[in-house]
Design a protein around this motif. Structure first.
Motif, PDB file in Angstrom:
ATOM      1  N   GLN A 287       4.934   1.316  -7.754  1.00  0.00           N
ATOM      2  CA  GLN A 287       3.877   1.827  -8.632  1.00  0.00           C
ATOM      3  C   GLN A 287       2.764   0.795  -8.784  1.00  0.00           C
ATOM      4  O   GLN A 287       1.572   1.144  -8.827  1.00  0.00           O
ATOM      5  N   ALA A 290       0.696   0.769  -5.643  1.00  0.00           N
ATOM      6  CA  ALA A 290      -0.170   1.947  -5.628  1.00  0.00           C
ATOM      7  C   ALA A 290      -1.358   1.750  -6.555  1.00  0.00           C
ATOM      8  O   ALA A 290      -2.501   2.097  -6.212  1.00  0.00           O
ATOM      9  N   PHE A 291      -1.112   1.198  -7.729  1.00  0.00           N
ATOM     10  CA  PHE A 291      -2.192   0.934  -8.678  1.00  0.00           C
ATOM     11  C   PHE A 291      -3.197  -0.042  -8.082  1.00  0.00           C
ATOM     12  O   PHE A 291      -4.418   0.160  -8.178  1.00  0.00           O
ATOM     13  N   MET A 293      -3.853  -0.614  -4.956  1.00  0.00           N
ATOM     14  CA  MET A 293      -4.606  -0.003  -3.857  1.00  0.00           C
ATOM     15  C   MET A 293      -5.645   0.985  -4.374  1.00  0.00           C
ATOM     16  O   MET A 293      -6.807   0.977  -3.937  1.00  0.00           O
ATOM     17  N   LYS A 294      -5.240   1.833  -5.322  1.00  0.00           N
ATOM     18  CA  LYS A 294      -6.100   2.932  -5.736  1.00  0.00           C
ATOM     19  C   LYS A 294      -7.099   2.549  -6.816  1.00  0.00           C
ATOM     20  O   LYS A 294      -8.219   3.076  -6.854  1.00  0.00           O
ATOM     21  N   GLN A 295      -6.701   1.632  -7.711  1.00  0.00           N
ATOM     22  CA  GLN A 295      -7.569   1.287  -8.841  1.00  0.00           C
ATOM     23  C   GLN A 295      -8.279  -0.053  -8.664  1.00  0.00           C
ATOM     24  O   GLN A 295      -9.368  -0.248  -9.197  1.00  0.00           O
ATOM     25  N   HIS A 297      -8.450  -1.628  -5.458  1.00  0.00           N
ATOM     26  CA  HIS A 297      -8.895  -1.710  -4.059  1.00  0.00           C
ATOM     27  C   HIS A 297      -8.391  -2.993  -3.391  1.00  0.00           C
ATOM     28  O   HIS A 297      -9.103  -3.637  -2.626  1.00  0.00           O
ATOM     29  N   GLN A 338       1.733   3.402   3.717  1.00  0.00           N
ATOM     30  CA  GLN A 338       1.596   4.846   3.788  1.00  0.00           C
ATOM     31  C   GLN A 338       2.431   5.532   2.702  1.00  0.00           C
ATOM     32  O   GLN A 338       1.984   6.495   2.066  1.00  0.00           O
ATOM     33  N   LEU A 341       0.677   5.054  -0.667  1.00  0.00           N
ATOM     34  CA  LEU A 341      -0.495   5.913  -0.839  1.00  0.00           C
ATOM     35  C   LEU A 341      -0.111   7.328  -1.248  1.00  0.00           C
ATOM     36  O   LEU A 341      -0.922   8.050  -1.843  1.00  0.00           O
ATOM     37  N   ARG A 342       1.127   7.731  -0.956  1.00  0.00           N
ATOM     38  CA  ARG A 342       1.557   9.081  -1.320  1.00  0.00           C
ATOM     39  C   ARG A 342       2.053   9.180  -2.752  1.00  0.00           C
ATOM     40  O   ARG A 342       2.334  10.276  -3.241  1.00  0.00           O
TER      41      ARG A 342
END
Length: 343
Positions: A287, A290-291, A293-295, A297, A338, A341-342
């Motif tokens: 988690q 993911a945070f 990567m998505k929030q 960058h 990968q 990212l899902r």
């Protein structure tokens, strides 16, 4: 000055001295213009979410993708020309491997790295790309350090330990000097620094450097569930080996944080500097990745994300204060990214 005479694990030196702030400052001079000065990042939305002010030391942007280059380069700087002429040997699951390989390339010396067969492919490829010879071993049935030391004897090479070395600790501590300089420039005093820990080289160097400027700052060591050997060691007052080496039914994703116990040298530092230990499980780490990567960058590998995982999971609370999280590395395999990212 180096202090506290201690046995040294390397093949060429019987004794070493523990690093202090002066040694970290000396390492900083050696690394200037060679290592990257990585940014200290902050995200207002996350500060609001967590109820405090948190900064991230992005060592995932360091040369070869991790903080390990700092210590490796400093270690090679402190070898004599005669010692470097024999080449160097290291053992590592990947980040120390790449750091030593890159430092050896810059010095023009041979490097052989003992790596586990299940090391992330991105780390194996990065080590080979720097020109090092990679020698695989089975982490479950073979002793990597014994293999490395045998190679040193056979080749007349120097062993560059991944953490239990004063020059390694001093090199890793340089990132905390940068943290201190940046915070001082903002007139901020940190309440907490969250640092990943395995063998303890990073945590030891960071602790000494941070407490040189901020003696009241709490150092919070972050470990994977099932590999909380520092917590167990602090409880009994001496290095002990982890008995449980799994996260439930699965091995830990944090391949960079799987040393079975702290080093005898690093523990001497950590027992006097670490305030508490926090743990995170595989789901927490995924988690956090993911945070990031998505929030944020940022690509952060599992071990490098463990401090962020401890914050996001609630294992560590900001309590309205100022905290620094060290994102220690970004060498994650594409297949794992990968999956992240899902999420």
């Amino acid at each position: 000055m180096l202090s506290l005479l201690r046995p040294h694990p390397g093949p060429l030196h019987e004794f070493c001295l523990m690093p202090d702030l002066a040694d970290i400052l000396n390492a900083q001079q050696k690394l200037e213009g060679v290592a990257s000065r990585t940014p200290l990042l902050s995200f207002p939305s996350l500060n609001e979410q967590l109820g405090g002010q948190v900064f991230f030391k992005a060592e995932c942007l360091q040369r070869k993708g991790a903080f390990k280059f700092r210590g490796a380069y400093n270690a090679l700087c402190n070898l004599s020309e005669a010692e470097r002429a024999g080449g160097v040997v290291a053992c590592s699951s990947g980040n120390h491997a790449q750091g030593v390989a890159e430092a050896a390339r810059l010095f023009g010396v041979d490097a052989a790295i003992v790596m586990p067969q299940d090391a992330p492919s991105v780390k194996v490829e990065g080590t080979k790309a720097a020109g090092a010879e990679v020698i695989f071993y089975d982490r479950y049935s073979e002793d990597r350090e014994a293999i490395a030391r045998a190679l040193c004897e056979e080749r007349g090479a120097c062993f560059i330990h991944p953490f239990n070395d004063p020059n390694i600790m001093a090199g890793q501590g340089t990132l905390a000097l940068e943290i201190s300089e940046d915070l001082i420039s903002m007139d901020l005093v940190p309440d907490k620094v969250l640092v990943p820990v395995s063998g303890g080289g990073l945590a030891a160097g960071v602790s000494v450097a941070i407490h040189g400027s901020f003696p009241d700052c709490k150092i919070i060591a972050c470990e994977p569930v099932g590999h909380d050997d520092l917590a167990a060691s602090l409880e009994v007052g001496q290095p002990v080996e982890t008995e449980n080496t799994r996260d439930g039914d699965e091995p830990s994703l944090c391949d960079a944080l799987l040393a079975p116990q702290p080093g005898n040298l690093t523990f001497e530092v950590l027992k006097d500097h670490v305030s508490s230990v926090a743990t995170a499980n595989n789901n927490d780490v995924l988690q956090a990745m993911a945070f990031a990567m998505k929030q944020m960058h940022l690509i952060v590998e599992p071990g490098g994300a463990i401090g962020l995982a401890a914050l996001l999971s609630g294992a560590v609370q900001l309590d309205g204060g100022v905290a620094v999280v060290i994102l220690s590395g970004g060498n994650a395999d594409p297949e794992l990214l990968q999956k992240v990212l899902r999420l």
